[in-house]
Design a protein around this motif. Structure first.
Motif, PDB file in Angstrom:
ATOM      1  N   ARG A  94       0.849  -1.193   0.000  1.00  0.00           N
ATOM      2  CA  ARG A  94       0.000   0.000   0.000  1.00  0.00           C
ATOM      3  C   ARG A  94       0.885   1.245   0.000  1.00  0.00           C
ATOM      4  O   ARG A  94       1.955   1.243   0.612  1.00  0.00           O
ATOM      5  CB  ARG A  94      -0.910   0.019   1.223  1.00  0.00           C
ATOM      6  CG  ARG A  94      -1.890  -1.135   1.240  1.00  0.00           C
ATOM      7  CD  ARG A  94      -2.856  -1.098   2.406  1.00  0.00           C
ATOM      8  NE  ARG A  94      -2.179  -0.943   3.686  1.00  0.00           N
ATOM      9  CZ  ARG A  94      -2.647  -0.239   4.715  1.00  0.00           C
ATOM     10  NH1 ARG A  94      -3.803   0.389   4.614  1.00  0.00           N
ATOM     11  NH2 ARG A  94      -1.982  -0.169   5.828  1.00  0.00           N
ATOM     12  N   ALA A  95       0.419   2.296  -0.649  1.00  0.00           N
ATOM     13  CA  ALA A  95       1.186   3.538  -0.713  1.00  0.00           C
ATOM     14  C   ALA A  95       1.056   4.355   0.570  1.00  0.00           C
ATOM     15  O   ALA A  95       2.004   5.025   0.980  1.00  0.00           O
ATOM     16  CB  ALA A  95       0.737   4.377  -1.911  1.00  0.00           C
ATOM     17  N   THR A  96      -0.114   4.301   1.199  1.00  0.00           N
ATOM     18  CA  THR A  96      -0.357   5.055   2.429  1.00  0.00           C
ATOM     19  C   THR A  96      -1.155   4.195   3.395  1.00  0.00           C
ATOM     20  O   THR A  96      -1.761   3.184   2.997  1.00  0.00           O
ATOM     21  CB  THR A  96      -1.155   6.359   2.161  1.00  0.00           C
ATOM     22  OG1 THR A  96      -2.496   6.010   1.765  1.00  0.00           O
ATOM     23  CG2 THR A  96      -0.496   7.217   1.086  1.00  0.00           C
ATOM     24  N   ILE A 129       0.531  -3.233  -7.451  1.00  0.00           N
ATOM     25  CA  ILE A 129       1.263  -4.305  -8.120  1.00  0.00           C
ATOM     26  C   ILE A 129       2.163  -3.627  -9.144  1.00  0.00           C
ATOM     27  O   ILE A 129       1.696  -2.832  -9.962  1.00  0.00           O
ATOM     28  CB  ILE A 129       0.300  -5.315  -8.766  1.00  0.00           C
ATOM     29  CG1 ILE A 129      -0.572  -5.945  -7.666  1.00  0.00           C
ATOM     30  CG2 ILE A 129       1.073  -6.369  -9.556  1.00  0.00           C
ATOM     31  CD1 ILE A 129      -1.706  -6.792  -8.178  1.00  0.00           C
ATOM     32  N   PHE A 130       3.449  -3.940  -9.090  1.00  0.00           N
ATOM     33  CA  PHE A 130       4.458  -3.190  -9.828  1.00  0.00           C
ATOM     34  C   PHE A 130       4.917  -3.910 -11.092  1.00  0.00           C
ATOM     35  O   PHE A 130       5.036  -5.140 -11.122  1.00  0.00           O
ATOM     36  CB  PHE A 130       5.661  -2.927  -8.917  1.00  0.00           C
ATOM     37  CG  PHE A 130       5.277  -2.191  -7.661  1.00  0.00           C
ATOM     38  CD1 PHE A 130       5.087  -0.823  -7.669  1.00  0.00           C
ATOM     39  CD2 PHE A 130       5.071  -2.883  -6.477  1.00  0.00           C
ATOM     40  CE1 PHE A 130       4.718  -0.150  -6.512  1.00  0.00           C
ATOM     41  CE2 PHE A 130       4.706  -2.220  -5.310  1.00  0.00           C
ATOM     42  CZ  PHE A 130       4.524  -0.839  -5.330  1.00  0.00           C
ATOM     43  N   SER A 131       5.219  -3.132 -12.105  1.00  0.00           N
ATOM     44  CA  SER A 131       5.696  -3.667 -13.371  1.00  0.00           C
ATOM     45  C   SER A 131       7.096  -4.257 -13.194  1.00  0.00           C
ATOM     46  O   SER A 131       7.993  -3.590 -12.676  1.00  0.00           O
ATOM     47  CB  SER A 131       5.734  -2.548 -14.417  1.00  0.00           C
ATOM     48  OG  SER A 131       6.211  -3.037 -15.635  1.00  0.00           O
ATOM     49  N   PRO A 132       7.307  -5.503 -13.647  1.00  0.00           N
ATOM     50  CA  PRO A 132       8.624  -6.128 -13.478  1.00  0.00           C
ATOM     51  C   PRO A 132       9.685  -5.598 -14.451  1.00  0.00           C
ATOM     52  O   PRO A 132      10.875  -5.754 -14.206  1.00  0.00           O
ATOM     53  CB  PRO A 132       8.348  -7.615 -13.716  1.00  0.00           C
ATOM     54  CG  PRO A 132       7.090  -7.660 -14.509  1.00  0.00           C
ATOM     55  CD  PRO A 132       6.317  -6.427 -14.177  1.00  0.00           C
ATOM     56  N   VAL A 133       9.267  -4.996 -15.545  1.00  0.00           N
ATOM     57  CA  VAL A 133      10.176  -4.412 -16.548  1.00  0.00           C
ATOM     58  C   VAL A 133       9.477  -3.215 -17.186  1.00  0.00           C
ATOM     59  O   VAL A 133       8.309  -2.957 -16.925  1.00  0.00           O
ATOM     60  CB  VAL A 133      10.575  -5.422 -17.657  1.00  0.00           C
ATOM     61  CG1 VAL A 133      11.361  -6.599 -17.091  1.00  0.00           C
ATOM     62  CG2 VAL A 133       9.369  -5.908 -18.423  1.00  0.00           C
ATOM     63  N   GLN A 145      -3.774  -2.806  -8.960  1.00  0.00           N
ATOM     64  CA  GLN A 145      -3.897  -2.812  -7.509  1.00  0.00           C
ATOM     65  C   GLN A 145      -4.817  -3.946  -7.088  1.00  0.00           C
ATOM     66  O   GLN A 145      -5.746  -4.307  -7.799  1.00  0.00           O
ATOM     67  CB  GLN A 145      -4.417  -1.476  -6.987  1.00  0.00           C
ATOM     68  CG  GLN A 145      -5.778  -1.069  -7.511  1.00  0.00           C
ATOM     69  CD  GLN A 145      -6.188   0.297  -7.022  1.00  0.00           C
ATOM     70  OE1 GLN A 145      -5.893   0.672  -5.891  1.00  0.00           O
ATOM     71  NE2 GLN A 145      -6.880   1.048  -7.865  1.00  0.00           N
ATOM     72  N   GLY A 146      -4.502  -4.520  -5.945  1.00  0.00           N
ATOM     73  CA  GLY A 146      -5.306  -5.596  -5.395  1.00  0.00           C
ATOM     74  C   GLY A 146      -5.973  -5.155  -4.109  1.00  0.00           C
ATOM     75  O   GLY A 146      -5.348  -4.523  -3.263  1.00  0.00           O
ATOM     76  N   ILE A 147      -7.243  -5.491  -3.990  1.00  0.00           N
ATOM     77  CA  ILE A 147      -8.020  -5.132  -2.812  1.00  0.00           C
ATOM     78  C   ILE A 147      -8.646  -6.402  -2.244  1.00  0.00           C
ATOM     79  O   ILE A 147      -9.275  -7.176  -2.963  1.00  0.00           O
ATOM     80  CB  ILE A 147      -9.112  -4.099  -3.155  1.00  0.00           C
ATOM     81  CG1 ILE A 147      -8.463  -2.819  -3.690  1.00  0.00           C
ATOM     82  CG2 ILE A 147     -10.000  -3.817  -1.941  1.00  0.00           C
ATOM     83  CD1 ILE A 147      -9.437  -1.788  -4.205  1.00  0.00           C
ATOM     84  N   PHE A 148      -8.452  -6.636  -0.950  1.00  0.00           N
ATOM     85  CA  PHE A 148      -9.010  -7.808  -0.291  1.00  0.00           C
ATOM     86  C   PHE A 148     -10.449  -7.529   0.121  1.00  0.00           C
ATOM     87  O   PHE A 148     -10.747  -6.477   0.687  1.00  0.00           O
ATOM     88  CB  PHE A 148      -8.182  -8.171   0.945  1.00  0.00           C
ATOM     89  CG  PHE A 148      -6.793  -8.623   0.603  1.00  0.00           C
ATOM     90  CD1 PHE A 148      -6.554  -9.921   0.172  1.00  0.00           C
ATOM     91  CD2 PHE A 148      -5.723  -7.739   0.688  1.00  0.00           C
ATOM     92  CE1 PHE A 148      -5.281 -10.335  -0.168  1.00  0.00           C
ATOM     93  CE2 PHE A 148      -4.441  -8.140   0.354  1.00  0.00           C
ATOM     94  CZ  PHE A 148      -4.216  -9.445  -0.071  1.00  0.00           C
TER      95      PHE A 148
END
Length: 169
Positions: free
Chosen positions: A42-44, A52-56, A142-145
């Motif tokens: 989470r950013a904050t 979820i971040f780009s691998p390349v 982004q993933g949200i539970f």
């Protein structure tokens, strides 16, 4: 807040298999990508979504679709699901969309043959001819539970053993 899940990487072997299926490349190149994978966060403290971040670095031209092996998996408590969405800024600026509208990661997906490897298939659905450029390490989804319930008469006992679409095979 309830703590109900944990992100981790899939094995290097699983990542290599997923990456080669999508992009090809040598084992050594793919292992380098794997070593730099950033787990979702989470950013904050008030953020609902785990970025979820780009691998390349990726460039996604208008109308182009891209399947991204993230290299991540998520162990989730029963009664919860991880819902995947594009980052809202990318959707707003570029109409970047998930091909399945909302990705659903069930709690039993973690134990499937592919180690619960989360793939995200996105399309640049621009109607303004905009190209999306994602830099390595940029949050693109982004993933949200979300907690869910089942019916009183639910009697399912089947166990998952596969990835996308495996419960309908």
């Amino acid at each position: 807040m309830k703590r109900i899940a944990k992100f981790s990487k899939v094995s290097p072997e699983q990542f290599i298999e997923g990456w080669k299926d999508t992009f090809g490349g040598s084992d050594e190149e793919i292992k380098e990508i794997y070593s730099d994978i950033i787990l979702p966060r989470r950013a904050t403290s008030g953020s609902a979504g785990y970025d979820i971040f780009s691998p390349v670095d990726f460039t996604i031209e208008p109308g182009q679709t891209l399947k991204i092996p993230t290299g991540i998996r998520c162990e989730i408590n029963d009664g919860w699901v991880l819902k995947i969405y594009p980052r809202s800024g990318l959707g707003f600026k570029f109409r970047l969309q998930l091909n399945n509208t909302v990705g659903i990661i069930d709690s039993d997906y973690f134990y499937s043959d592919n180690e619960g490897h989360i793939f995200i298939k996105i399309t640049n659905d621009t109607n303004e001819n905009k190209t999306v450029q994602l830099k390595k390490g940029t949050g693109f989804a982004q993933g949200i539970f979300v907690e869910y319930g089942i019916t009183f008469d639910d009697d399912v006992t089947d166990i998952r053993n596969g990835g996308l679409g495996s419960t309908t095979k």
